[in-house]
Enzyme design. Structure first.
Site, PDB file in Angstrom:
ATOM      1  N   GLY A 194      -1.328   4.716   3.110  1.00 37.24           N
ATOM      2  CA  GLY A 194      -2.021   4.399   1.789  1.00 37.24           C
ATOM      3  C   GLY A 194      -2.708   5.931   1.694  1.00 37.24           C
ATOM      4  N   ASP A 244      -0.060   5.084  -5.521  1.00 37.19           N
ATOM      5  CA  ASP A 244      -0.147   6.121  -4.696  1.00 37.19           C
ATOM      6  C   ASP A 244      -0.388   7.596  -5.501  1.00 37.19           C
ATOM      7  OD1 ASP A 244       1.709   4.515  -2.923  1.00 37.19           O
ATOM      8  OD2 ASP A 244       0.544   5.876  -1.620  1.00 37.19           O
ATOM      9  N   GLN A 252       4.029  -4.506   5.633  1.00 35.29           N
ATOM     10  CA  GLN A 252       2.517  -4.333   5.402  1.00 35.29           C
ATOM     11  C   GLN A 252       2.048  -5.814   4.629  1.00 35.29           C
ATOM     12  OE1 GLN A 252       4.621  -1.810   4.627  1.00 35.29           O
ATOM     13  NE2 GLN A 252       3.645  -0.097   5.069  1.00 35.29           N
TER      14      GLN A 252
END
Lengths: 356, 356
Positions: free
Chosen positions: A60, A242, A201
């Site tokens: 992350g 991101d 995830q």
């Protein structure tokens, strides 16, 4: 359905990453195995910190940037007794190594630059950089926690009764806050998570965080969302970013773009958790380097070979969604239309303790 | 790059399924593990045959229909010495059990009906049904092999130099013929396979068949194709169809629809391997029952738990792509525009030995 008293564990980054002064080590929750195994990596050297980022122990944009910052904290501590020139050199070399770890999210570069500037100031003032660096990085993590909370609060206002929110990958602490605050506000809704190959995830991180918030969770494979959309089983798509470009392109976990196209085809909203806004250094998508990871990571699941031998693989870790496929971007300063995301910088910063 | 002398193994269904008269058993290659383990299930009872279909030992519309036909062959053999009324009853009960196994592909229903009619004729003529049923089912498998070859030949003509063909799941024997014949014709092209969770048919079956045909193969996860399309790394999408409606809807492995939307968004062709054409009994999409499988199949990979506890799952096994997202359907009788697929029935059948 129980209402939890606080958001799930990953909402507070200090639960998952910190500098331990006594051990002289950076302690990082291993997100590759959480929550099946709750295990913390102890990084006692810069190289161990860099490898923790490269091998996805931490994942992350903000979390991996914080771990890099803690890596500089470690180097500053290890060189605190050395002459100033030597500490300066060690910190710059450390930043160069950390910069090479993962290139797509913008948080890493910004935190490295600002932390180096803090170190330089201390050294210019004739004191070792260790205390200043440690305080600055911890302050940034605390600020990031507040950013995630405010971003999540703005996003929570977009959740309506009856929503079935589709997520992809794990959208980070702001998602935890969004889910927690929307539930606290009395909204009745569900979460649909894509498993998110190859690291799963969604099946692990998002699923556990939504479940721990007391919400119904439905797992699907990465190939299923469009069918669920066609059948009315999805009402909104929610992901993180991101990196966000100044003209509104959303760089996020590979697969986001495919879901954004599907949402657009079905006229469903796609909301992005934009945390602290666009990257002022990235005007548009062609300035973004998409990280390509080792294709070997596609050939197995948790160490077990699942693909035949004698073939190739291609593993771009991120993709880019153009602004016309995004409905709105929620940030710590409010909700913006993607093409006007640069207005983020004109909006008031509600974080009193933040000095840019 | 070598040129293979024949298409890869799964092109000939007799390599993977057959009735063994000596053992009185239906022998089926276990497609869940192929090619990692080459293992054949030996089904000595109707229930074992039905379970082989339900648990995906055999997969794909035609192959699972053939195994059901072989199941009737087994029942006919086991009851050959019984009175005609008893054999008739056993065959109808067997067909009812087999009909309940998997409902979405149309091949199963057609083969059961026609095989029962063959059995009835034999019994009406005063002879046990076993020989007639065995001959008929084997004849259908042989005819299916020829259908796959002709369908693959028509599809091979759509392959161009420089193509990077994206596939999803394993499109069956016609794909093997398409790849083999296009390569034999001197075309230079590559195959990109989605891994196809949860059973990973792309990473195992399609990857091995394309590799064994001597073609370069690139594996991606189910979430990646749209990004590859945006970057020019895909030129065409190719899948099979478990059922085609008379108005051109394509029912196929879950995930096909999401890829069709992405291909359409990028103006890329989507070609369907339609084998022996649309289902004359299915006018449109609302007549199709989409099989929903046990969500537990999403929670693990090859027996290893990959999702957290305390969540739900949803596993539709198929989805439906509307005709406007399909560019063309290749069949054994030629290539058709999806909305005109009903013209298949007006086209000449080149299979001399086929009597409808």
């Amino acid at each position: 359905m129980t209402t939890t008293a606080q958001p799930a564990l990953l909402a507070d980054r200090f639960n998952t990453l910190r500098y331990d002064a006594e051990q002289r080590a950076v302690i990082v929750l291993d997100r590759r195995r959480y929550p099946f195994v709750v295990e913390y990596a102890t990084c006692r050297s810069l190289e161990e910190v860099a490898l923790a980022i490269e091998t996805m122990v931490v994942q992350g944009g903000p979390p991996l940037a914080y771990v890099a910052g803690l890596g500089l904290t470690l180097v500053a501590a290890l060189t605190a007794q050395a002459p100033a020139a030597q500490q300066r050199e060690a910190l710059h070399a450390a930043a160069a190594r950390l910069r090479r770890t993962r290139r797509t999210a913008d948080d890493l570069e910004h935190l490295l630059q600002r932390t180096l500037a803090v170190a330089e100031s201390a050294l210019d003032a004739g004191v070792p950089a260790d205390d200043a660096v440690c305080d600055y990085v911890n302050g940034e993590i605390a600020r990031g926690n507040r950013v995630a909370r405010r971003c999540g609060a703005h996003a929570a206002a977009l959740v309506q009764d009856g929503d079935r929110l589709l997520t992809h990958c794990y959208p980070g602490a702001a998602l935890n806050w969004m889910l927690f605050l929307a539930k606290q506000a009395g909204r009745t809704f569900e979460v649909v998570v894509t498993e998110t190959r190859p690291y799963l995830q969604g099946a692990r991180l998002t699923a556990s965080q939504a479940r721990d918030t007391g919400l119904p969770v439905t797992l699907v494979t990465d190939a299923m969302p469009a069918h669920l959309m066609a059948r009315g089983r999805i009402t909104k798509l929610i992901t993180a970013a991101d990196r966000i470009t100044l003209d509104g392109h959303v760089v996020n976990k590979i697969g986001t773009y495919q879901l954004a196209i599907a949402a657009n085809y079905h006229a469903l909203p796609f909301y992005v958790l934009g945390y602290d806004g666009p990257d002022p250094a990235t005007p548009s998508a062609d300035a973004v380097e998409i990280e390509e990871r080792d294709p070997a990571e596609l050939f197995s699941v948790a160490g077990m070979r699942t693909a035949v031998e004698g073939i190739g693989g291609y593993y771009p870790a991120f993709d880019i969604t153009p602004p016309h496929l995004v409905s709105a971007i929620a940030t710590d300063r409010g909700v913006f239309p993607p093409m006007l995301i640069a207005r983020y910088f004109d909006a008031p910063d509600k974080d009193e303790s933040y000095e840019p």
